[in-house]
Motif scaffolding. Structure first.
Motif, PDB file in Angstrom:
ATOM      1  N   ALA A 145      -7.446   0.087   2.200  1.00  0.00           N
ATOM      2  CA  ALA A 145      -6.822   0.567   0.962  1.00  0.00           C
ATOM      3  C   ALA A 145      -7.702   0.187  -0.225  1.00  0.00           C
ATOM      4  O   ALA A 145      -7.945   0.991  -1.129  1.00  0.00           O
ATOM      5  N   CYS A 188      -6.856   5.792   2.586  1.00  0.00           N
ATOM      6  CA  CYS A 188      -7.424   5.426   3.889  1.00  0.00           C
ATOM      7  C   CYS A 188      -7.111   6.471   4.966  1.00  0.00           C
ATOM      8  O   CYS A 188      -6.019   7.018   5.032  1.00  0.00           O
ATOM      9  N   SER A 215      -3.607   4.084  -1.599  1.00  0.00           N
ATOM     10  CA  SER A 215      -4.605   4.060  -0.528  1.00  0.00           C
ATOM     11  C   SER A 215      -4.981   5.478  -0.125  1.00  0.00           C
ATOM     12  O   SER A 215      -4.109   6.335   0.049  1.00  0.00           O
ATOM     13  N   ARG A 275       0.832  -1.205   0.000  1.00  0.00           N
ATOM     14  CA  ARG A 275       0.000   0.000   0.000  1.00  0.00           C
ATOM     15  C   ARG A 275       0.861   1.247   0.000  1.00  0.00           C
ATOM     16  O   ARG A 275       1.906   1.281   0.647  1.00  0.00           O
ATOM     17  N   CYS A 331      -5.418  -2.368   7.157  1.00  0.00           N
ATOM     18  CA  CYS A 331      -5.027  -1.385   6.147  1.00  0.00           C
ATOM     19  C   CYS A 331      -5.303  -1.874   4.735  1.00  0.00           C
ATOM     20  O   CYS A 331      -5.728  -1.091   3.893  1.00  0.00           O
TER      21      CYS A 331
END
Ligand code: SAM
Ligand code: SF4
Length: 490
Positions: free
Chosen positions: A433, A403, A401, A90, A429
């Protein structure tokens, strides 16, 4: 926004943190930098770092002590492995937002310094701030870092008002979900004000940890000339509840090895005193800036090969700290650095005040660059659009990502470390992502990014074991594709 502000007098040194001491032991670091290399010990340290244990300053110095291509290559390999094991593939994306460039300091390297008559001074109005955020949202950004000069008008109340304003902007289904800050060091009270409005990371770069170089770059009598006030600021932030702090050094001022040792010393100081290391470390290299003669300030230019080496060594020394490489660096360097441990990059960013007005299809790229040179703090090395960066990341096998889940679920500071250390990050995660990438693909991406992105999402899903988690991820991806449901984080 309020113009009420704390008076930026010289810092009150009775208000340091409880750990407020100068832990940069220059003589010791310089001795460590001169020590002979010991390949046997280096092997042991590399083995230790593979078990994801943070390294001491002494151990980091040993990694720095050998220029042998074999040792350097082994450090790169270990950095690649740690990056994969801890962060997966990521890459978190963000965009800078320059709010105001008034500055009372006179940092020799910066286009915003007060003696630079070429600089056009501006602070975004509320409407302009709103418009800048809409431009970021139209691109697809969810995370920004708001950047401020150091000035009486930019006290903590003003910064807090900006943060509230940024969070309040809505555009279609989009909003900014995490606002980080890069601004001057604050008092405990200042950090508490920002904690209350829900900032993400508070970033303060020490610039250089080398005392006499620091004094040369930051003229006496300016607020920034106080080395300890700045060095202590991440500790004050943590003591005030802002437990995601970002450290950094501006590379080019002092010997790069010295700065690496100092960054590790700083990270370990926080870990020792507060049980939490820095959330991120940045290592900007000096860039040309308006009114700055680089030759006069860059006494220790860092060659590309050393720059990549320092990133790899930091990856080994502070395995659980996110490493950021910004668009100051050209695209090729960023691409290489991603493999050695960088976990966050900015993309499609503008660093002029109000620069995102230019993010308009009708504008020519040339105009963007000319305007950028006129008003920005320094020149960018990578001026690609967000979508181009996303496509490159996807084609290189990364998952871009957007996030922002951790800090919204209280996974910050110590709690973040507890999640990070046993490898939980990957479990939360990666799904986040994938869902945020999906949002980007559905709402903002070019056809090229959509094609590459959907392929990468499928490949990532194939790697996840069948079970309730996988079923839930697929369910959320479908909801994003087929409805207006967004922000479905784990
Ligand atoms: N005024 C605040 C401060 O000094 O901490 C924050 C804003 S300052 C605009 C953000 C960072 O930009 C600085 O900490 C410095 O490391 C970096 N910077 C300044 N001049 C630069 C240059 N010429 N090239 C690259 N980075 C630079
Ligand atoms: Fe001002 Fe920060 Fe630039 Fe120094 S680095 S002149 S404090 S904006």
């Amino acid at each position: 926004m309020s113009t009420r502000s704390s008076n930026l007098k010289l810092p009150d040194m009775s208000k340091l943190s409880t750990s407020g001491a100068d832990f940069i032991d220059e003589q010791r670091f310089e001795l460590l930098m001169r020590q002979k290399s010991d390949v046997g010990r280096i092997d042991e340290i590399i083995a230790k770092s593979k078990s994801k244990e943070p390294l001491s300053v002494e151990e980091t110095a040993l990694l720095l002590s050998s220029d042998s291509p074999d040792v350097v290559e082994r450090i790169f390999d270990t950095a690649r492995q740690l990056k994969r094991d801890i962060y997966g593939n990521r890459i978190v994306l963000f965009a800078p937002l320059y709010v105001g460039n008034y500055c009372m300091n006179d940092c020799a390297y910066c286009g915003f310094r007060r003696s630079n008559r070429e600089s056009i001074r501006r602070t975004l109005t509320v409407d302009e701030l709103h418009q800048q955020i809409v431009s970021l949202l139209q691109m697809g950004h969810k995370r920004t870092i708001a950047v401020f000069g150091e000035h009486v008008t930019y006290g903590p109340e003003f910064i807090a008002d900006c943060v509230k304003e940024i969070y309040s902007v809505r555009h279609g289904l989009d909003s900014i979900r995490r606002v980080n800050i890069n601004a001057a060091p604050l008092s405990h009270e200042g950090y508490r004000i920002l904690k209350d409005v829900g900032i993400g990371t508070y970033q303060v770069f020490q610039e250089t940890y080398h005392h006499s170089t620091y004094a040369r770059m930051h003229p006496a009598g300016t607020r920034k000339s106080n080395f300890i006030w700045r060095l202590d600021s991440p500790a004050r932030a943590i003591e005030s509840g802002c437990d995601d702090v970002g450290l950094g050094a501006l590379f080019g001022l002092a010997d790069w090895r010295f700065e690496v040792l100092s960054l590790v010393a700083h990270a370990n100081h926080l870990m020792r005193n507060y049980g939490v290391g820095p959330h991120t470390i940045s290592f900007p290299r000096m860039r040309p800036a308006s009114g700055v003669t680089l030759k006069e300030v860059v006494e220790n230019d860092v060659a590309d090969k050393d720059f990549l080496r320092l990133i790899a060594i930091l990856r080994l020394s502070v395995p659980y700290t996110g490493l950021i490489v910004t668009a100051r660096e050209p695209a090729e360097i960023r691409k290489t650095a991603l493999g050695f441990g960088v976990s966050q990059i900015d993309a499609g960013g503008r660093i002029e005040i109000g620069g995102y007005e230019n993010n308009n299809e009708k504008e020519k790229e040339k105009d963007i660059q000319i305007q950028a040179l006129e008003r920005e703090q320094f020149e960018l090395g990578d001026v690609r659009k967000l979508d181009e960066v996303v496509v490159q990341l996807l084609n290189d096998g990364y998952v871009p990502s957007f996030c922002t889940a951790c800090y919204r679920l209280g996974r910050t500071g110590k709690v973040f470390m507890e999640h990070a250390i046993p490898g939980f990050i990957q479990n939360m995660c990666t799904p986040n992502a994938l869902t945020t990438l999906k949002e980007y693909l559905v709402d903002h991406a070019s056809p090229e990014a959509q094609k590459a992105g959907n392929k990468v999402i499928q490949e990532e899903l194939n790697k996840i074991e069948d079970g309730t988690k996988k079923t839930e991820i697929i369910k959320r991806l479908n909801r994003i594709e087929n409805s207006k449901d967004r922000d479905l984080y784990f």
